[in-house]
Structure formats: C-alpha cells, structure tokens
Scaffold this motif. Structure first.
Motif, mmCIF file in Angstrom:
data_model
loop_
_atom_site.group_PDB
_atom_site.id
_atom_site.type_symbol
_atom_site.label_atom_id
_atom_site.label_comp_id
_atom_site.label_asym_id
_atom_site.label_seq_id
_atom_site.Cartn_x
_atom_site.Cartn_y
_atom_site.Cartn_z
ATOM 1 N N LEU A 127 -12.102 -18.031 8.176
ATOM 2 C CA LEU A 127 -11.096 -17.118 8.744
ATOM 3 C C LEU A 127 -12.046 -15.860 8.935
ATOM 4 N N GLN A 128 -11.822 -15.006 9.906
ATOM 5 C CA GLN A 128 -12.658 -13.714 10.273
ATOM 6 C C GLN A 128 -11.771 -12.559 10.184
ATOM 7 N N LEU A 129 -12.517 -11.582 9.424
ATOM 8 C CA LEU A 129 -11.406 -10.330 9.115
ATOM 9 C C LEU A 129 -12.335 -9.028 9.925
ATOM 10 N N TYR A 130 -11.533 -8.219 10.147
ATOM 11 C CA TYR A 130 -11.803 -6.794 10.329
ATOM 12 C C TYR A 130 -11.472 -5.962 9.006
ATOM 13 N N TRP A 131 -12.237 -4.904 8.990
ATOM 14 C CA TRP A 131 -11.865 -4.373 7.649
ATOM 15 C C TRP A 131 -10.754 -3.070 7.906
ATOM 16 N N LEU A 132 -9.611 -3.687 7.512
ATOM 17 C CA LEU A 132 -8.356 -2.782 8.054
ATOM 18 C C LEU A 132 -8.288 -1.591 7.034
ATOM 19 N N ARG A 133 -7.634 -0.609 7.497
ATOM 20 C CA ARG A 133 -7.358 0.824 6.333
ATOM 21 C C ARG A 133 -6.537 -0.200 5.572
ATOM 22 N N ASP A 134 -5.754 -1.077 5.778
ATOM 23 C CA ASP A 134 -4.455 -1.411 4.989
ATOM 24 C C ASP A 134 -5.547 -2.576 4.010
ATOM 25 N N ARG A 135 -5.774 -2.198 2.906
ATOM 26 C CA ARG A 135 -6.564 -3.363 1.992
ATOM 27 C C ARG A 135 -5.876 -4.284 1.363
ATOM 28 N N GLU A 136 -4.517 -3.881 1.193
ATOM 29 C CA GLU A 136 -3.537 -4.892 0.577
ATOM 30 C C GLU A 136 -3.524 -5.919 1.500
ATOM 31 N N ALA A 137 -3.521 -5.740 2.871
ATOM 32 C CA ALA A 137 -2.921 -6.684 3.894
ATOM 33 C C ALA A 137 -4.287 -7.764 4.134
ATOM 34 N N LEU A 138 -5.650 -7.168 3.712
ATOM 35 C CA LEU A 138 -6.687 -7.913 3.694
ATOM 36 C C LEU A 138 -6.808 -8.919 2.616
ATOM 37 N N ASN A 183 -0.390 -12.860 11.794
ATOM 38 C CA ASN A 183 -0.838 -13.009 10.217
ATOM 39 C C ASN A 183 -0.846 -11.700 9.725
ATOM 40 N N LEU A 184 -0.290 -10.563 10.507
ATOM 41 C CA LEU A 184 -0.464 -9.406 10.160
ATOM 42 C C LEU A 184 1.267 -8.759 10.330
ATOM 43 N N ALA A 185 1.381 -7.768 9.360
ATOM 44 C CA ALA A 185 2.916 -7.243 9.551
ATOM 45 C C ALA A 185 3.036 -6.565 11.111
ATOM 46 N N ALA A 186 4.134 -6.360 11.615
ATOM 47 C CA ALA A 186 4.328 -5.833 12.909
ATOM 48 C C ALA A 186 3.620 -4.445 12.868
ATOM 49 N N ARG A 187 4.075 -3.758 11.848
ATOM 50 C CA ARG A 187 3.590 -2.144 11.793
ATOM 51 C C ARG A 187 1.994 -2.156 11.923
ATOM 52 N N LEU A 188 1.341 -3.235 11.719
ATOM 53 C CA LEU A 188 -0.129 -3.369 11.826
ATOM 54 C C LEU A 188 -0.798 -3.703 13.244
ATOM 55 N N GLU A 204 -7.145 1.551 21.362
ATOM 56 C CA GLU A 204 -6.306 2.688 20.476
ATOM 57 C C GLU A 204 -5.788 1.707 19.167
ATOM 58 N N HIS A 205 -5.547 0.761 19.508
ATOM 59 C CA HIS A 205 -5.111 -0.185 18.120
ATOM 60 C C HIS A 205 -6.063 0.068 17.185
ATOM 61 N N SER A 206 -7.299 -0.357 17.634
ATOM 62 C CA SER A 206 -8.323 -0.528 16.630
ATOM 63 C C SER A 206 -8.519 0.871 16.071
ATOM 64 N N ARG A 207 -8.383 2.091 16.598
ATOM 65 C CA ARG A 207 -8.520 3.332 16.101
ATOM 66 C C ARG A 207 -7.367 3.458 15.091
ATOM 67 N N GLN A 208 -6.146 2.920 15.022
ATOM 68 C CA GLN A 208 -5.363 3.175 14.121
ATOM 69 C C GLN A 208 -5.542 2.213 12.972
ATOM 70 N N GLN A 209 -5.849 0.966 13.135
ATOM 71 C CA GLN A 209 -5.866 -0.003 11.883
ATOM 72 C C GLN A 209 -7.391 -0.229 11.401
ATOM 73 N N PHE A 210 -8.364 0.126 12.015
ATOM 74 C CA PHE A 210 -9.701 -0.265 11.464
ATOM 75 C C PHE A 210 -10.071 0.838 10.545
ATOM 76 N N ASP A 211 -10.854 0.520 9.456
ATOM 77 C CA ASP A 211 -11.471 1.576 8.712
ATOM 78 C C ASP A 211 -12.865 1.846 9.034
ATOM 79 N N PRO A 212 -13.018 3.215 9.835
ATOM 80 C CA PRO A 212 -14.463 3.362 10.017
ATOM 81 C C PRO A 212 -15.275 3.945 8.912
ATOM 82 N N ALA A 213 -14.433 4.328 7.686
ATOM 83 C CA ALA A 213 -15.376 4.597 6.466
ATOM 84 C C ALA A 213 -16.040 3.753 5.677
#
Ligand SMILES: Cc1cc2nc3c(=O)[nH]c(=O)nc-3n(C[C@H](O)[C@H](O)[C@H](O)COP(=O)(O)O)c2cc1C
Ligand SMILES: CCCCCCC(=O)C(=O)O
Length: 364
Positions: A127-138, A183-188, A204-213
């Motif tokens: 499974l591949q992951l991007y680091w989402l802002r929502d860590r619980e989803a990860l 595999n992700l909630a609709a809000r994500l 745009e979606h990646s700006r909302q969901q990916f954690d750039p920090a």
C-alpha cells in the motif's frame, strides 16, 4: 492489432480514452522535460552482450521482502484506475497476480483495500501512502492494510503538493462524477471533483489534504504504527538515501514520480546508481520512471535495483483491454526481459552488474 510493443499498447489506449483522461495519465509537470528524459535515459545505457554462454534456461524470477515474483517488476502506485477501466484496481490486481508482479496500491485507489485483495488472493500487494494532514486517517489505513495482508507500505515523499501539470490546468481537470478514493472518507476526497477554469482539481485537492510540513522527524510516528516494511518513494539523492536509512526505512524507490512533480530533476535511471551506492548493499532499492521495454528492467537491475515499477503502460493496457490488457503489458515486459537475458549472454539476474552496460554512450 496485437500490440507488440508498449508504445502500441499506448496507441490503443489513447484511441479509446477521452482526451482529458489521457492527458491526466500522460501529463507531467512543467515542460514535461523530466518525463521525456526518463525514457531516454534508460536507452542511453547500452547493453554489452557476452557470447558463448549457456543461455538455455534463462531465469528472471526474484524474491522481494519474502515474496516470489516472476520478474523484478511491479505496478507503480497510481490513483484512480477507474479512469482507465470500470473494473479499476480489481482488474489490475488480477493482472498483476497472473503475471507474477507486485502491485503497489495507491492511497487514492477507487476500490477498497479489501476488494482489491479479494480480487486476486494470491497476489503480492503493498500500500502506498501520501502523508495526509489527517493522521488518524493514515493510521486507520495502515491497520486495514495489515489486516488485508498487504506486505509493505510505501510512503511517497516527493509530494508536499501535486506538481504543476499544465495539461490538467488547461483542461481544468477534475474527477468525473462517481470517481472517489474508496479508502478515505468523503470529506478527504471531495475536493478533486471540481476545478475552476485554469485550475486542476487534483492539485487543489492535494493542497487541502497533503501535509507540507512533514519532516524526517515525523517518520517515527509512522514507523511505530506498523511492523510492515516501510519504503520511501521519491528519493533521488545520496543525502536523502542516507537519511532514510538513518530513520528506519526498509527500502527505497528511486523515482521522480514519472516527471509529474518537480520538472528538471534527473531521470530516474541516472539517479539510481547514486542512491544504490549510498545505502547498505542489502537494502532493497527499487526504481520507477520511463521503463518502456523489458531491456529497461535489465538495465535497472544492472544498475543495482532489486526491482522496477511500471506506471503508465499498465494503465494503457487496462484502458484498452481491462485485466487482460494490463496482464499483456506485464507479460510483454517479462518476455522482453527474458529475450534480453538470452541475447546478452546473462541468463540470470545475478549476471547483471554494471559491466553489462556501457553508460552514457556518445553515439546517441
Ligand atoms: C495517472 C498516474 C497516477 C499516479 N498516482 C500516484 C499515486 O497515487 N501515488 C504515487 O506515489 N505515485 C503516483 N504516480 C506516479 C507513479 O507511481 C510512478 O512514479 C510513475 O508513474 C512512474 O513512471 P512511468 O509512468 O513513466 O512508468 C502516478 C502516476 C500516474 C501516471
Ligand atoms: C489529491 C489527489 C492526488 C492524486 C494524485 C495522483 C497523481 O496524479 C500522482 O500522484 O501523480
């Protein structure tokens, strides 16, 4: 027409797909220089054949993290296979399992991890992951992957956001209705379904969901959550390869994301040796980007890769032929690899070392 080359699979796919989807698949960042350079760079490594070697029983099988593969190949993680074919990732899973190839499922798959696993029970899946802002989803995804017998995690580290892909901006690319990340909630995931003119829904979606920090220090959080091998995808330098090892990575994928992130990076074929030479010899290093012939798999192994991932060509096969088409692409790559081993007088993968290549030919 029976396609005899990956390029012919591409032509069949292009004839079938809506132009905006073809552009999303084929497109890359900026001038697309890196994407073009990826394919060219493999071909600059000329093959040095040996003669009068017994090549009557060539063998390209290999083992990766305990799984047996029919060749040193796998399907690169790619979002939304449903854009290519209604059977989506389930078809790709069947194809990969039948071809003895690894399948790396994207966090943005259109089918659930469990559906994909059930479609091809004998297959090898990561499974591949991007680091989402929502860590619980990860964290939830990691737990599901373990339960569904995924064998490794691949964290993509070259994407603090999605790159500036001009084709998608011109097309105001957005996901069509019904295409969601299962595999992700609709809000994500809903952000990718709409784009203003001159914008890309994906970007745009990646700006909302990916954690750039996120930084190296955060890797410990993920490492603690799983006993699965953890690979980092998108490493191109010796410096980062060493940091990855220091931070507990079990493997690396040398990748510039098929040229879709930072245009102007070196082609993956050129970055591979630098990374291989920077890490312990037993650390599996994989590579992707621009592999378009079985001989490119041989080149990758000769440069030190344990396996190579193939991206767009699998979507081409899927688009024109569903599971059979994707399998045909993988089978073709394996046949071409075996042909290369025979004709190069190097009948096993272990016979492929840097002496098998004449690099950076002045002739092309
Ligand atoms: C349509 C498409 C979607 C992709 N989605 C992802 C993704 O979700 N995660 C990821 O890490 N890489 C993604 N990638 C990059 C691939 O994993 C891979 O690095 C690249 O496609 C390899 O180059 P190739 O297509 O020239 O073989 C995607 C690539 C394409 C073409
Ligand atoms: C926020 C959705 C991002 C999906 C990106 C998939 C892709 O096109 C890529 O990684 O490349």
């Amino acid at each position: 027409m029976v396609p005899l080359t990956l390029a012919e699979h591409g032509a069949l796919a292009q004839a079938r797909l809506p132009a905006v989807i073809w552009d999303f698949f084929e497109g890359a960042a900026g001038s697309e220089w890196t994407a073009r350079a990826n394919a060219d760079a493999w071909r600059r490594h000329l093959l040095r054949p040996r003669v009068l070697v017994d090549v009557s029983a060539p063998d390209c099988g290999t083992e990766l993290f305990g799984a047996r593969l029919a060749a040193p190949y796998g399907v690169a993680p790619m979002a939304y296979h449903g854009l290519a074919h209604p059977d989506a990732e389930c078809a790709t899973a069947r194809a990969a399992a039948a071809a003895g190839a690894l399948l790396v499922v994207s966090i943005f798959a259109g089918r659930t991890l469990e559906e994909i696993a059930a479609a091809a029970p004998g297959g090898t899946r990561w499974l591949q992951l991007y680091w989402l802002r929502d860590r619980e989803a990860l964290a939830a995804l990691v737990a599901r992957a373990e339960a569904a017998d995924y064998r490794a995690l691949v964290l993509t580290v070259d994407a603090p956001k999605v790159g500036r892909r001009l084709r998608d901006l011109r097309n105001a690319f957005a996901l069509p209705p019904g295409m969601t990340a299962a595999n992700l909630a609709a809000r994500l995931t809903s952000g990718a379904a709409h784009a203003e003119p001159g914008r890309s829904g994906i970007e745009e979606h990646s700006r909302q969901q990916f954690d750039p920090a996120v930084t190296w220090a955060d890797l410990a959080w993920l490492r603690r959550r799983t006993t699965l091998p953890l690979l980092l995808k998108g490493v191109l330098t010796a410096e980062d390869a060493k940091l990855a090892v220091d931070h507990g990575a079990d493997g690396l994928v040398v990748s510039n994301h098929g040229g879709r992130q930072l245009d102007g990076t070196p082609p993956a074929a050129d970055a591979l040796a630098e990374v291989v030479d920077a890490v312990p010899a037993d650390l599996p290093v994989l590579v992707d980007g621009g592999l378009r012939h079985g001989a490119d798999l041989a080149r990758a192994v000769a440069l030190g890769a344990r396996a190579a991932l193939v991206g767009r060509p699998v979507l081409w096969g899927l688009a024109h032929g569903g599971a059979d088409g994707a399998r045909a692409v993988l089978d073709l790559l394996r046949e071409e690899l075996l042909d290369t081993l025979v004709l190069a007088g190097r009948p096993a993968l272990a016979d492929l070392d840097r002496g098998a290549l004449a690099s950076r030919s002045p002739y092309i």
